[in-house]
Design a protein around this motif. Structure first.
Motif, PDB file in Angstrom:
ATOM      1  N   ASP A  61      -9.445  -2.576   3.572  1.00  0.00           N
ATOM      2  CA  ASP A  61     -10.046  -2.583   2.138  1.00  0.00           C
ATOM      3  C   ASP A  61     -11.108  -3.223   1.915  1.00  0.00           C
ATOM      4  N   CYS A  92     -17.624   1.547  -5.312  1.00  0.00           N
ATOM      5  CA  CYS A  92     -16.212   1.428  -5.911  1.00  0.00           C
ATOM      6  C   CYS A  92     -16.193   0.865  -7.064  1.00  0.00           C
ATOM      7  N   PRO A  97      -8.377  -0.581  -8.080  1.00  0.00           N
ATOM      8  CA  PRO A  97      -7.195  -0.703  -6.958  1.00  0.00           C
ATOM      9  C   PRO A  97      -6.103  -0.007  -7.405  1.00  0.00           C
ATOM     10  N   LYS A 101      -2.724   1.388  -1.622  1.00  0.00           N
ATOM     11  CA  LYS A 101      -3.689   2.305  -1.411  1.00  0.00           C
ATOM     12  C   LYS A 101      -4.809   0.821  -0.803  1.00  0.00           C
ATOM     13  N   LYS A 102      -6.061   1.499  -0.105  1.00  0.00           N
ATOM     14  CA  LYS A 102      -7.031   0.721   0.115  1.00  0.00           C
ATOM     15  C   LYS A 102      -8.111   1.522  -0.294  1.00  0.00           C
ATOM     16  N   ARG A 103      -9.186   0.839  -0.736  1.00  0.00           N
ATOM     17  CA  ARG A 103     -10.597   1.464  -0.972  1.00  0.00           C
ATOM     18  C   ARG A 103     -11.588   1.350  -0.152  1.00  0.00           C
ATOM     19  N   VAL A 104     -12.221   2.357   0.337  1.00  0.00           N
ATOM     20  CA  VAL A 104     -13.291   2.499   1.521  1.00  0.00           C
ATOM     21  C   VAL A 104     -14.308   3.240   0.776  1.00  0.00           C
ATOM     22  N   CYS A 131     -15.891   6.622  -3.417  1.00  0.00           N
ATOM     23  CA  CYS A 131     -15.089   5.843  -3.018  1.00  0.00           C
ATOM     24  C   CYS A 131     -13.857   6.640  -2.702  1.00  0.00           C
ATOM     25  N   GLN A 133      -9.686   6.613  -1.592  1.00  0.00           N
ATOM     26  CA  GLN A 133      -8.295   5.618  -1.691  1.00  0.00           C
ATOM     27  C   GLN A 133      -7.562   6.201  -0.643  1.00  0.00           C
ATOM     28  N   PRO A 136      -2.959   2.013   3.702  1.00  0.00           N
ATOM     29  CA  PRO A 136      -3.286   0.853   4.390  1.00  0.00           C
ATOM     30  C   PRO A 136      -3.765   1.247   5.881  1.00  0.00           C
TER      31      PRO A 136
END
Length: 237
Positions: A61, A92, A97, A101-104, A131, A133, A136
């Motif tokens: 993340d 992002c 958030p 989920k993770k943000r990449v 960005c 999502q 994980p």
């Protein structure tokens, strides 16, 4: 007094050496560059050539990953890197958030017109920064699929196309011409190109020359023959 004829082995040596030189002279030039999508890790606003492919890399993340299409050397120190900065906050900032989920952040650089395959044009919205999502445990490939479909892969799971570009081809060798990616900057750090770089294409010039084993074998035979000539001459003295 007539001069003694050289031993037959001397002729063998000369013939073998001539064969070695002929093989090298007939060997075609090695294709040093390839047209492909390279994969990058971003950190501290800098890019580093990824040490594994997007289908196995699992960015954390807050990570930044990049993709660059270009005609580049198959080496980390010479591949063309994404031209936009590896800045997670900038990419992002407008994506809140989400639980589970993770943000990449992804920077997708479609390159320059000179590097596009014949008859193809760069997508109108290139380059782009988006960005994604994902779960994980999501991979870089899954993050890319969230924001840049359709994707195209070959039978070896090599990434060949992003957002439908290019329509065909995958890591094909390109003769060096000094154009296109010549202006690309070198990556900040080197990685392992074999982990994500293009595989040898069918008909690649690298496969058409004499093999290292063949040349080494001929050289070894020539050395043994030369040693035999020397021993023969010593006995006759």
């Amino acid at each position: 007094m007539s001069r003694r004829r050289p031993p037959a082995l001397a002729g063998v040596v000369l013939g073998l050496l001539g064969l070695v030189l002929t093989l090298f002279a007939a060997s075609p030039a090695v294709a040093a560059s390839y047209r492909y999508w390279s994969f990058w890790d971003g950190a501290n606003a800098r890019w580093a050539y990824a040490t594994q492919g997007p289908s196995t890399a699992r960015p954390a993340d807050g990570s930044v990953i990049g993709f660059r299409f270009s005609v580049s050397k198959d080496a980390a120190a010479e591949a063309a890197q994404p031209r936009a900065a590896a800045d997670f906050a900038a990419v992002c900032a407008d994506t809140a958030p989400a639980a589970g989920k993770k943000r990449v952040a992804l920077v997708i650089d479609f390159g320059v017109p000179e590097d596009a395959p014949a008859g193809e044009r760069l997508p109108q919205d290139a380059p782009r920064a988006v960005c994604a999502q994902v779960a994980p445990a999501g991979t870089a490939a899954e993050a890319l699929a969230e924001v840049a479909k359709p994707l195209r892969y070959n039978a070896s799971a090599m990434l060949c196309g992003i957002s439908g570009f290019p329509r065909a081809g995958c890591g094909e060798p390109v003769a060096d011409s000094g154009a296109g990616s010549a202006a690309a900057t070198a990556p900040a750090a080197s990685g392992t190109p074999a982990a994500q770089g293009p595989p040898p294409a069918a008909g690649d010039a690298r496969d058409s020359g004499p093999s290292v084993g063949l040349v080494a074998g001929i050289a070894a035979i020539a050395a043994l023959a030369a040693a035999g000539v020397l021993r023969s001459r010593r006995r006759r003295r």
